[in-house]
Design an enzyme around this catalytic site. Structure first.
Site, PDB file in Angstrom:
ATOM      1  N   HIS A 106       0.788  -1.223  -0.045  1.00 16.18           N
ATOM      2  CA  HIS A 106      -0.046   0.214   0.128  1.00 16.18           C
ATOM      3  C   HIS A 106       0.816   1.211  -0.200  1.00 16.18           C
ATOM      4  O   HIS A 106       0.550   2.282   0.421  1.00 16.18           O
ATOM      5  CB  HIS A 106      -1.166  -0.066   1.288  1.00 16.18           C
ATOM      6  N   HIS A 110      -1.304   3.412  -5.244  1.00 18.89           N
ATOM      7  CA  HIS A 110      -1.713   1.865  -5.347  1.00 18.89           C
ATOM      8  C   HIS A 110      -3.324   1.727  -5.385  1.00 18.89           C
ATOM      9  O   HIS A 110      -3.962   2.424  -5.256  1.00 18.89           O
ATOM     10  CB  HIS A 110      -0.881   1.179  -4.024  1.00 18.89           C
ATOM     11  N   ASP A 112      -6.625  -0.896  -3.762  1.00 18.68           N
ATOM     12  CA  ASP A 112      -6.953  -1.889  -2.738  1.00 18.68           C
ATOM     13  C   ASP A 112      -7.557  -3.088  -3.413  1.00 18.68           C
ATOM     14  O   ASP A 112      -8.613  -2.554  -4.050  1.00 18.68           O
ATOM     15  CB  ASP A 112      -7.566  -1.169  -1.812  1.00 18.68           C
ATOM     16  N   HIS A 116      -8.236  -6.595   1.131  1.00 16.21           N
ATOM     17  CA  HIS A 116      -7.709  -5.654   2.072  1.00 16.21           C
ATOM     18  C   HIS A 116      -8.443  -5.626   3.472  1.00 16.21           C
ATOM     19  O   HIS A 116      -8.057  -5.486   4.726  1.00 16.21           O
ATOM     20  CB  HIS A 116      -7.580  -4.325   1.345  1.00 16.21           C
ATOM     21  N   HIS A 226     -14.211   2.063   3.608  1.00 18.27           N
ATOM     22  CA  HIS A 226     -13.273   0.932   2.737  1.00 18.27           C
ATOM     23  C   HIS A 226     -14.697  -0.142   2.647  1.00 18.27           C
ATOM     24  O   HIS A 226     -14.589  -0.642   1.292  1.00 18.27           O
ATOM     25  CB  HIS A 226     -12.277   0.564   3.279  1.00 18.27           C
ATOM     26  N   GLU A 239      -5.528   4.713  -4.597  1.00 19.70           N
ATOM     27  CA  GLU A 239      -5.155   5.870  -3.577  1.00 19.70           C
ATOM     28  C   GLU A 239      -3.715   6.505  -3.932  1.00 19.70           C
ATOM     29  O   GLU A 239      -3.190   5.865  -4.691  1.00 19.70           O
ATOM     30  CB  GLU A 239      -5.076   4.969  -2.309  1.00 19.70           C
TER      31      GLU A 239
END
Ligand SMILES: *[C@@H]1O[C@H](CO)[C@@H](O)[C@H](O)[C@H]1NC(C)=O
Ligand SMILES: *[C@@H]1O[C@H](CO)[C@@H](O)[C@H](O)[C@H]1NC(C)=O
Ligand SMILES: *[C@H]1O[C@H](CO)[C@@H](O)[C@H](O)[C@H]1NC(C)=O
Length: 274
Positions: A106, A110, A112, A116, A226, A239
């Site tokens: 991360h 990057h 997710d 995650h 998330h 992100e």
């Protein structure tokens, strides 16, 4: 005559060596024998070009450079730290330089994967190798979010993003504050609130969602945000995008994460093409 021919034959080779010598010169200015020998071809001082924008202003690199001093999530005040190690080096007698990387998946810009934040998805293999590249590549928008708010349902409504838009990168106060260039993690960053994340899932067709700091969801809602975005497994979260100096608008978005089965995140190169 013969001499000339030989010079022509060996010219490319000589050119190569003169470059190597130039490089050695910089590294070891005091070592004898590294100065240019006969003066036929002046040594060329070659430096790589580092760009933010490529292709005559058409291609924006929206990926942060991975550096020792870039921030990492919460627990760390020291940033990424040493992550690149030269295991073999020409200086020490190896035939080539060879480095290895060591950092969190991360780190920097990057994606997710659902694994995650959902253990059952992790076990089921919802990793970065399983994300859909079609989601990560195609037309989309770069939009500016009002600078005085987190990305809530109300803010998203006010942006009036057209139905059918499938990829959106949100530029926030984080870019203005240059948070990705500060080593210490800053919990006051802007991100999705839980209700914002839910609103996006329920009311839009957005499948690629990106922001400009390490977590996509605001600190107080970091897990819930998330959960909301990753639960369907259809949305890919990007992100820590580098959105400085890119005009808002429509682009062809291209993000390619490293292909690592088992990893719930992956450093990703993202570019926007006009
Ligand atoms: C070369 O070897 C020396 C001695 O083992 C070591 O101190 C140095 O860090 C090495 N340098 C590189 C670039 O590997
Ligand atoms: C966004 O939310 C965080 C807490 O989650 C808060 O610290 C920050 O001040 C908020 N930012 C804005 C611009 O409202
Ligand atoms: C690779 O080796 C060359 C020659 O020894 C050296 O100048 C260069 O700095 C090395 N690369 C790295 C990443 O250290």
């Amino acid at each position: 005559m013969a001499k000339t021919t030989i010079i022509y034959l060996f010219l490319p080779l000589f050119f190569f060596f003169s470059l190597t010598v130039a490089a050695a010169n910089t590294a070891y200015p005091t070592i004898p024998g590294t100065e240019p020998t006969n003066g036929c071809i002046p040594p060329v001082e070659r430096r790589p070009v580092r760009r933010e924008v490529h292709g005559n202003g058409r291609i924006y690199d929206v990926t942060h450079r991975i550096t020792n001093s870039m921030p990492t999530y919460v627990d760390h005040v020291d940033g990424v730290g040493e992550f690149l190690r030269l295991t073999d080096s020409i200086k020490n007698g190896s035939l080539s330089n060879l480095s290895e990387l060591r950092f969190s998946v991360h780190t920097g810009t990057h994606i997710d994967a659902p694994g995650h934040v959902f253990d059952h998805y992790y076990d089921a293999g919802f990793d970065v190798d399983a994300v859909d590249l079609e989601v990560l590549n195609g037309p989309g928008l770069l939009v500016d979010v009002p600078r005085d708010k987190n990305i809530s349902a109300e803010v998203l409504k006010s942006l009036n993003i057209a139905k059918g838009v499938r990829r959106v990168l949100f530029r926030t106060l984080n870019t203005d504050r240059r948070l990705m260039y500060k080593t210490e993690f800053d919990t006051s960053y802007v991100g999705f609130t839980e209700d914002g994340a839910r609103w996006l899932v329920e009311n839009t067709e957005i499948k690629l969602v990106g922001t400009d700091y390490l977590p996509i969801a605001a600190f107080d809602d970091v897990l819930k945000g998330h959960y909301a975005l990753l639960e369907s497994t259809e949305i890919v979260v990007v992100e820590a995008l580098k959105l400085d100096d890119v005009p808002a608008g429509i682009y062809s978005i291209h993000c390619l994460p490293l292909r690592v089965p088992g990893a719930e995140g992956a450093p990703t190169r993202c570019i926007l093409i006009k």
